[in-house]
Design a protein around this motif. Structure first.
Motif, PDB file in Angstrom:
ATOM      1  N   PHE A 284      31.007  47.418  36.520  1.00  0.00           N
ATOM      2  CA  PHE A 284      31.464  47.858  35.198  1.00  0.00           C
ATOM      3  C   PHE A 284      30.683  49.100  34.802  1.00  0.00           C
ATOM      4  O   PHE A 284      29.691  49.008  34.088  1.00  0.00           O
TER       5      PHE A 284
ATOM      6  N   SER B 287      40.373  40.359  38.517  1.00  0.00           N
ATOM      7  CA  SER B 287      39.822  40.937  37.280  1.00  0.00           C
ATOM      8  C   SER B 287      39.063  39.876  36.485  1.00  0.00           C
ATOM      9  O   SER B 287      38.032  40.138  35.858  1.00  0.00           O
ATOM     10  N   TYR B 288      39.583  38.626  36.494  1.00  0.00           N
ATOM     11  CA  TYR B 288      38.883  37.542  35.790  1.00  0.00           C
ATOM     12  C   TYR B 288      37.556  37.217  36.453  1.00  0.00           C
ATOM     13  O   TYR B 288      36.557  36.908  35.789  1.00  0.00           O
TER      14      TYR B 288
ATOM     15  N   TYR C  20      25.774  45.606  38.331  1.00  0.00           N
ATOM     16  CA  TYR C  20      26.600  45.674  37.119  1.00  0.00           C
ATOM     17  C   TYR C  20      27.217  47.045  36.955  1.00  0.00           C
ATOM     18  O   TYR C  20      28.396  47.185  36.560  1.00  0.00           O
TER      19      TYR C  20
ATOM     20  N   ALA D  71      30.222  39.406  35.358  1.00  0.00           N
ATOM     21  CA  ALA D  71      29.520  40.209  34.361  1.00  0.00           C
ATOM     22  C   ALA D  71      28.787  39.326  33.371  1.00  0.00           C
ATOM     23  O   ALA D  71      27.635  39.587  32.998  1.00  0.00           O
ATOM     24  N   ARG D  72      29.459  38.237  32.921  1.00  0.00           N
ATOM     25  CA  ARG D  72      28.808  37.322  31.976  1.00  0.00           C
ATOM     26  C   ARG D  72      27.594  36.641  32.600  1.00  0.00           C
ATOM     27  O   ARG D  72      26.563  36.447  31.965  1.00  0.00           O
TER      28      ARG D  72
ATOM     29  N   TYR E  33      35.831  47.698  38.395  1.00  0.00           N
ATOM     30  CA  TYR E  33      36.775  47.119  37.433  1.00  0.00           C
ATOM     31  C   TYR E  33      37.851  48.137  37.064  1.00  0.00           C
ATOM     32  O   TYR E  33      39.043  47.797  36.966  1.00  0.00           O
TER      33      TYR E  33
ATOM     34  N   ASP F 112      35.061  39.682  35.369  1.00  0.00           N
ATOM     35  CA  ASP F 112      34.601  39.390  34.012  1.00  0.00           C
ATOM     36  C   ASP F 112      33.533  38.271  34.026  1.00  0.00           C
ATOM     37  O   ASP F 112      32.508  38.356  33.346  1.00  0.00           O
ATOM     38  N   GLU F 113      33.823  37.214  34.812  1.00  0.00           N
ATOM     39  CA  GLU F 113      32.895  36.068  34.895  1.00  0.00           C
ATOM     40  C   GLU F 113      31.563  36.496  35.500  1.00  0.00           C
ATOM     41  O   GLU F 113      30.483  36.097  35.038  1.00  0.00           O
TER      42      GLU F 113
END
Length: 558
Positions: free
Chosen positions: A239, A279-280, A235, A286-287, A248, A283-284
């Motif tokens: 990020f 980039s999406y 992570y 990271a979730r 990122y 994000d996914e």
């Protein structure tokens, strides 16, 4: 019909070929000439026990062959055709046996080798040999019921078979119920154990595939710290919330640099479009990392629970099957077995009803069989008494003592043949009253009465005239001749009256040649028959009176 008998290297017979040309044949000769040896050879031919003593001294093997003519369409012929041992249209049968000192024996039917058991099965009904041993068997009470039943024919035989079937079914059900009762305590103990096993499996609440799921979960939970550490590091790299530069951030800067270049070159717009979805994806990811960590944090003590559950399942698998699927199948089987045990009382009542039903069927069949035997008893007594009166036993009375006995496969009857040989004397079993001559005559009377039921194609009588003479011998000759109308009769005799009645007369003679004894056979014609009858009458050789008497005897009988 036996048409030809060939014997080689058997006892004192070096080689002998006998042609049987008449329905009634007698064999005569001096004592020791080999008449009984011929009977032994026929016994061997029919599948009797082979012994090395039968082989002529100095020889390695003995051979016996018999040629029979069979009735076309008869049972014996049909069996031969069915087994490929005969050809359609050929009514002949050749049986042969060879026995050797080495123990090697062979059986052949029409030249084809067969097993001894098959050979005996096919040969069994061809010839019925009646000797002194067979007369003694007549006195055995356990055989007398079979003799009486044979007179009843196919109708009685069918009812006897039905009765036996009912008895067998009845006894099987009785045994089944008795076995179940004797095992009742064992069944109850087993029932408790089944309940324990079923409850143990049910309490575990197994699911198919659960063992594999637990193994995967334990693998995950046992490495929780490493997983969290690596997720945190990943992570941070994706990020970065600290001073470093994250993937990122670098991606965002790259996209800013590429976004306006499409104004100068449209191709560069495509590059931007392909890179923007990354980039999406970040994000996914990271979730997912955050969600995964949250779930790990929400399951304190789960690893211990999973390991305990896995241990319990493994213990069940050691007892009941390899894997949860096998344990669940075992549970199904245990449930079925328990269900059968719980239905035991219902099954017991059903068995009792079946027993009552089969018992009733048996007694009904047994009573019907008894009624048929009563009718047979009366007719057999009448026929036998008529026959023995013809055999110079005018005061004799024969009865079939039909007695009730315990139920068995043959019904509820036992039979014993009783006879009173003189007026006013009590009826006694044959074994206690009959002399050798009387027993021979009773046997002959029965053979005469049962001739129509006898499936044998030929009857051999070995010295049936033993212990009798005079008028009795003439009566015996009458009976033998009557039997020969339906079956071939071969008789060894010392009686001139019987020998004179035969249509064929074979004379056996023992000779010494080259220091060895051997038996020969001669088919006597009229002059030789007269001479042999004279010898049998006991006169001196060459007596003209005796020769004339023998000639008159032959003429009168034929």
């Amino acid at each position: 019909m036996l048409e030809r008998l060939f014997i080689k290297q058997f006892a004192i017979i070096e080689e002998m070929a006998v042609e049987f040309t008449a329905p009634f044949t007698v064999l005569t000769g001096e004592t020791g000439a080999g008449k009984s040896i011929v009977i032994d050879a026929v016994t061997l031919l029919l599948g009797g026990r082979a012994m090395s003593e039968m082989i002529r001294h100095g020889s390695e093997k003995a051979y016996v062959e018999g040629e029979f003519s069979l009735e076309p369409g008869g049972e014996a012929m049909e069996q031969l055709l069915e087994e490929g041992l005969a050809e359609a249209g050929d009514d002949s049968l050749i049986l042969s046996r060879e026995i050797g000192l080495s123990g090697k024996n062979s059986c052949r039917i029409n030249g084809k080798a067969v097993t001894l058991s098959r050979y005996k099965s096919l040969a069994a009904g061809l010839i019925d040999i009646q000797g002194q041993h067979d007369y003694q068997q007549l006195m055995q009470t356990h055989r007398q019921l079979s003799i009486a039943d044979a007179f009843g024919g196919a109708d009685l035989a069918a009812k006897k078979e039905e009765t036996g079937g009912c008895f067998l079914r009845w006894q099987e059900l009785m045994k089944k119920l008795a076995d179940a009762k004797s095992r009742q305590a064992e069944i109850l103990a087993k029932k408790d154990f089944l309940l324990f096993q079923i409850n143990e499996i049910d309490q575990a609440q197994l699911r198919p595939g659960e063992e594999e799921e637990l193994a995967a979960e334990i693998q995950k939970l046992s490495h929780r710290e490493r997983i969290v550490k690596n997720l945190d590091k990943g992570y941070m790299l994706l990020f970065n919330s600290g001073d470093g530069v994250s993937a990122y951030d670098l991606l965002a800067k790259a996209l800013n640099q590429l976004r306006d270049l499409s104004r100068y070159d449209p191709e560069l717009g495509g590059l931007y479009d392909r890179l923007e979805p990354a980039s999406y994806l970040l994000d996914e990811a990271a979730r997912e990392i955050a969600h995964y960590k949250d779930n790990l944090d929400m399951q304190p003590g789960r690893l211990e629970q999973a390991e305990n559950r896995q241990y319990k399942i493994r213990m069940l698998c050691q007892k009941y099957g390899d894997g949860t699927a096998a344990v669940l199948e075992k549970r199904r089987q245990l449930g079925q077995e328990l269900s059968e045990m719980e239905n035991y009382e219902i099954l017991e009542e059903e068995w009792k009803k079946e027993i009552q039903k089969s018992e009733k069927q048996y007694y009904t069949a047994a009573r019907e069989l008894h009624e048929k035997r009563l009718a047979v008893k009366r007719e057999l007594e009448e026929r036998i008494n008529r026959e023995i009166r013809d055999l110079a036993m005018p005061a004799a009375q024969f009865i079939v003592d039909l007695q009730e006995t315990v139920p068995w496969a043959g019904g509820m009857d036992a039979v014993e043949f009783l006879i009173s040989t003189n007026a006013g004397e009590p009826f006694l079993p044959l074994a206690k009253i009959a002399s050798g001559g009387e027993l021979s005559r009773i046997t002959l009377a029965m053979k005469r009465v049962l001739a129509a039921m006898d499936s044998s194609q030929a009857l051999v009588f070995d010295e049936i005239d033993s212990g009798m003479g005079g008028v009795t011998a003439y009566a015996v000759a009458d009976k033998l001749e009557a039997i020969s109308e339906s079956q071939q009769v071969i008789c060894i005799t010392h009686s001139a009256a019987i020998a004179a009645r035969a249509k064929q007369h074979l004379y056996l003679e023992k000779q010494e040649e080259g220091g060895r004894t051997k038996t020969t056979v001669q088919d006597l014609q009229r002059p030789e028959r007269i001479a042999e009858l004279a010898r049998m009458l006991g006169g001196s050789a060459g007596s003209e009176d005796l020769m004339r008497h023998a000639a008159r005897l032959l003429d009168r009988q034929n």
